[in-house]
Design an enzyme around this catalytic site. Structure first.
Site, PDB file in Angstrom:
ATOM      1  N   GLU A  88      57.313   9.078   1.538  1.00  0.00           N
ATOM      2  CA  GLU A  88      55.605   9.040   2.083  1.00  0.00           C
ATOM      3  C   GLU A  88      55.500   6.940   2.241  1.00  0.00           C
ATOM      4  O   GLU A  88      55.046   6.495   1.332  1.00  0.00           O
ATOM      5  CB  GLU A  88      54.996   9.144   1.393  1.00  0.00           C
ATOM      6  CG  GLU A  88      55.363  10.719   1.255  1.00  0.00           C
ATOM      7  CD  GLU A  88      53.679  11.527   1.084  1.00  0.00           C
ATOM      8  OE1 GLU A  88      52.615  10.938   0.817  1.00  0.00           O
ATOM      9  OE2 GLU A  88      53.762  12.625   1.435  1.00  0.00           O
ATOM     10  N   GLU A 125      58.892  18.292   1.046  1.00  0.00           N
ATOM     11  CA  GLU A 125      58.029  18.861  -0.002  1.00  0.00           C
ATOM     12  C   GLU A 125      56.538  19.240  -0.057  1.00  0.00           C
ATOM     13  O   GLU A 125      56.330  19.487   1.276  1.00  0.00           O
ATOM     14  CB  GLU A 125      57.190  16.779  -0.443  1.00  0.00           C
ATOM     15  CG  GLU A 125      56.692  17.635  -1.660  1.00  0.00           C
ATOM     16  CD  GLU A 125      55.935  15.908  -1.927  1.00  0.00           C
ATOM     17  OE1 GLU A 125      57.242  14.424  -2.069  1.00  0.00           O
ATOM     18  OE2 GLU A 125      54.498  16.379  -2.130  1.00  0.00           O
ATOM     19  N   CYS A 142      53.137  21.405  -1.578  1.00  0.00           N
ATOM     20  CA  CYS A 142      52.469  22.568  -2.671  1.00  0.00           C
ATOM     21  C   CYS A 142      50.841  22.647  -2.081  1.00  0.00           C
ATOM     22  O   CYS A 142      50.746  21.914  -0.975  1.00  0.00           O
ATOM     23  CB  CYS A 142      52.346  21.181  -3.690  1.00  0.00           C
ATOM     24  SG  CYS A 142      51.584  20.227  -3.928  1.00  0.00           S
ATOM     25  N   ASN A 174      58.553  26.280  10.305  1.00  0.00           N
ATOM     26  CA  ASN A 174      59.970  25.285  10.213  1.00  0.00           C
ATOM     27  C   ASN A 174      61.199  26.070  10.737  1.00  0.00           C
ATOM     28  O   ASN A 174      61.955  24.914  11.832  1.00  0.00           O
ATOM     29  CB  ASN A 174      59.389  25.073   9.334  1.00  0.00           C
ATOM     30  CG  ASN A 174      58.761  23.549   8.391  1.00  0.00           C
ATOM     31  OD1 ASN A 174      58.973  22.646   8.201  1.00  0.00           O
ATOM     32  ND2 ASN A 174      57.398  24.149   8.167  1.00  0.00           N
TER      33      ASN A 174
END
Length: 543
Positions: free
Chosen positions: A281, A386, A388, A416
């Site tokens: 990030e 990533e 969550c 995706n």
């Protein structure tokens, strides 16, 4: 292959002492006795069912401990002309298996999913999660038997066979302290660079155990959160800050060398990496008062760092085969970020993939970001690094048994995959009941929640949603065409597996049952029924 740790969880970070030999031999005697006992009762291949428990959530968790954990049978496809169905649902089914006959004709009415192997899209790299310090602390807080069952659930053939593991380079928010591998100001030669107890005693032993348990080859990738503060404009691990100077300058060169040293040190433990991301990030390090470890790069800075420093450093090292992924941030930044970095002919030779996180997916359509990027830069793979649940400030951090959080995973993976992404990585593979540890209290949820006071762990609906992809869509699978005859609320994706069989995943997160037909023009019709709030995997041989 079992990690031995005292169940003394005062900080979870104290040196983990090996359990006594007598303790271990007792464990193995018990283990052998248990297996003999089960062997008498069950057929040799029977998977053990979920030990379901409700904590008042919308679905159940499956409870595991040192002596019991649900398992899967090895995947065996039925004879040609038959299909295999695995189903997980809100009502409590977990990877329930049944077989059926492929019909040669059926009434052509209602919804048809038309399987089209001639339409070929991206090749799949795989699915997995991150071994953070927090994940490692939680796993090692369990007894040897429970640890083994947890890792087998993820990595073995009787589990869901993850093949991707993400590893933070030094600390992140899911650590109990902030550290880097060289917290010695002014060490311009990185003479004092060293791995920490978190690597040596925790992450590395778990990675080695996962590798030993896994039948499939594991691919590790690493991401840095912050450089040592003395290399940064902020002189801090947190908050707004970039490397001192400019790309090509001494601190950028040193930061590239830090990557190489990390790979060198892990290689000494017989752990080699498939890939690294340039920076976790990078946009967070451009934000004032960002609360945990970060390092800022604009797209232009990342491009110049790769071409002047990191690309050549990797190429001229023993790690020249380690792949490099750019971005490692929200897809809202695409295709802009890819255009800036990859339109430079010099940088393109060093880059292999584009990594994305899922946190702002609700703001940005997949086709405009992922799809457009794929069409502009088809030679670079897209890879999800990533995700969550429970990350919003107003949410319950851990929700035991949340069906919706599992369905969010499946929904995102299907979206995706239908937009050229080649793999999908969950965040922490195990957290505690609070959703930590996390040194800035940025607690979230996880597919496996550890209750160390009872030496148990809970496999959440998220775990089983991941299974429908990690287990049935192995590395080397190819996404193929799946056309719908009429508009539907079902979310679907199809693959051709390396063994020459087909798999179709179907997510129904509506409250109603939906009947449909899968039509494979070469082989016939599968009469299918998707129950409300379920995910299914249909598999059949093509030759």
């Amino acid at each position: 292959g079992v990690l031995h740790g005292q169940r003394d969880t005062v900080s979870g970070l104290e040196k983990l002492h090996a359990v006594s030999f007598s303790g271990m031999s007792r464990f193995w005697l018990f283990f052998c006795f248990l297996h003999l006992h089960l062997w008498r009762v069950l057929p040799a291949t029977a998977g053990k069912p979920c030990d379901a428990q409700s904590f008042g959530g919308t679905s159940v968790v499956c409870v595991c401990n040192a002596t019991y954990c649900d398992t899967m049978d090895p995947l065996e496809l039925p004879e040609k002309g038959h299909y295999l169905l695995y189903e997980t649902n809100k009502a409590g089914k977990r990877l329930e298996r049944k077989t059926g006959k492929i019909l040669t004709n059926t009434k052509k009415q209602g919804l048809q999913l038309i399987f089209d192997v001639k339409k070929k899209y991206q090749r799949i790299k795989g699915f997995g999660g991150a071994i953070t310090d927090a994940a490692a602390i939680n796993i090692l807080s369990l007894s040897a038997g429970s640890q083994a069952n947890l890792l087998r659930s993820y990595f073995s053939e009787e589990g869901i066979e993850y093949n991707i593991i993400r590893v933070p380079m030094a600390s992140c928010d899911f650590s109990t302290r902030a550290y880097t591998y060289d917290d010695h100001p002014g060490d311009l030669g990185l003479q004092r660079f060293s791995l920490t107890k978190e690597d040596i005693n925790m992450k590395i032993p778990i990675m080695q155990t996962a590798k030993a348990m896994s039948k499939r080859p594991l691919s590790f990738f690493a991401s840095p959160w912050t450089a040592p503060p003395w290399m940064k404009t902020s002189d801090s691990m947190i908050g707004k800050g970039t490397l001192k100077g400019k790309p090509g300058g001494k601190y950028y060169k040193l930061w590239a060398k830090y990557f190489i040293r990390f790979l060198d040190e892990y290689a000494k433990h017989n752990l080699t990496f498939w890939a690294v991301t340039t920076q976790n990030e990078p946009t967070t390090g451009l934000m004032a008062n960002y609360s945990f470890q970060c390092l800022g790069f604009t797209a232009e800075m990342q491009r110049d760092f790769i071409v002047l420093d990191l690309g050549p450093a990797l190429r001229n090292s023993t790690h020249k085969d380690v792949q490099l992924m750019i971005l490692d941030d929200q897809r809202i930044l695409l295709p802009y970020w890819a255009k800036v970095v990859l339109n430079d002919v010099h940088v393109a030779q060093y880059v292999h993939g584009i990594a994305v996180h899922w946190y702002l997916d609700m703001l940005t359509p997949a086709d405009k970001t992922l799809g457009t990027t794929h069409y502009l830069f088809p030679e670079y793979y897209l890879f999800s690094t990533e995700a969550c649940t429970g990350f919003m400030p107003w949410e319950h951090k851990v929700q035991l048994g949340s069906w919706e959080r599992g369905a969010m995973y499946s929904h995102d993976i299907i979206e995706n995959m239908n937009n050229f992404v080649t793999g999908w990585t969950d965040w922490n593979i195990a957290l505690n009941l609070q959703g930590g540890p996390n040194w800035v209290r940025n607690f979230v949820d996880s597919p496996v929640i550890v209750n160390s006071s009872q030496d148990t762990f809970y496999k959440q609906p998220m775990f089983y949603h991941m299974a429908h992809f990690s287990k049935f869509v192995p590395e080397g699978s190819l996404r193929v065409g799946l056309d719908v005859s009429v508009a539907t609320e079902l979310e679907t994706v199809a693959f051709l597996r390396p063994d020459g069989s087909a798999v179709v995943n179907v997510l129904n997160w509506t409250p109603k049952d939906i009947d449909f037909v899968i039509w494979d023009p070469k082989h016939g019709f599968i009469k299918a029924h998707s129950p409300a709030n379920s995910i299914q995997s249909y598999l059949w041989k093509l030759n």
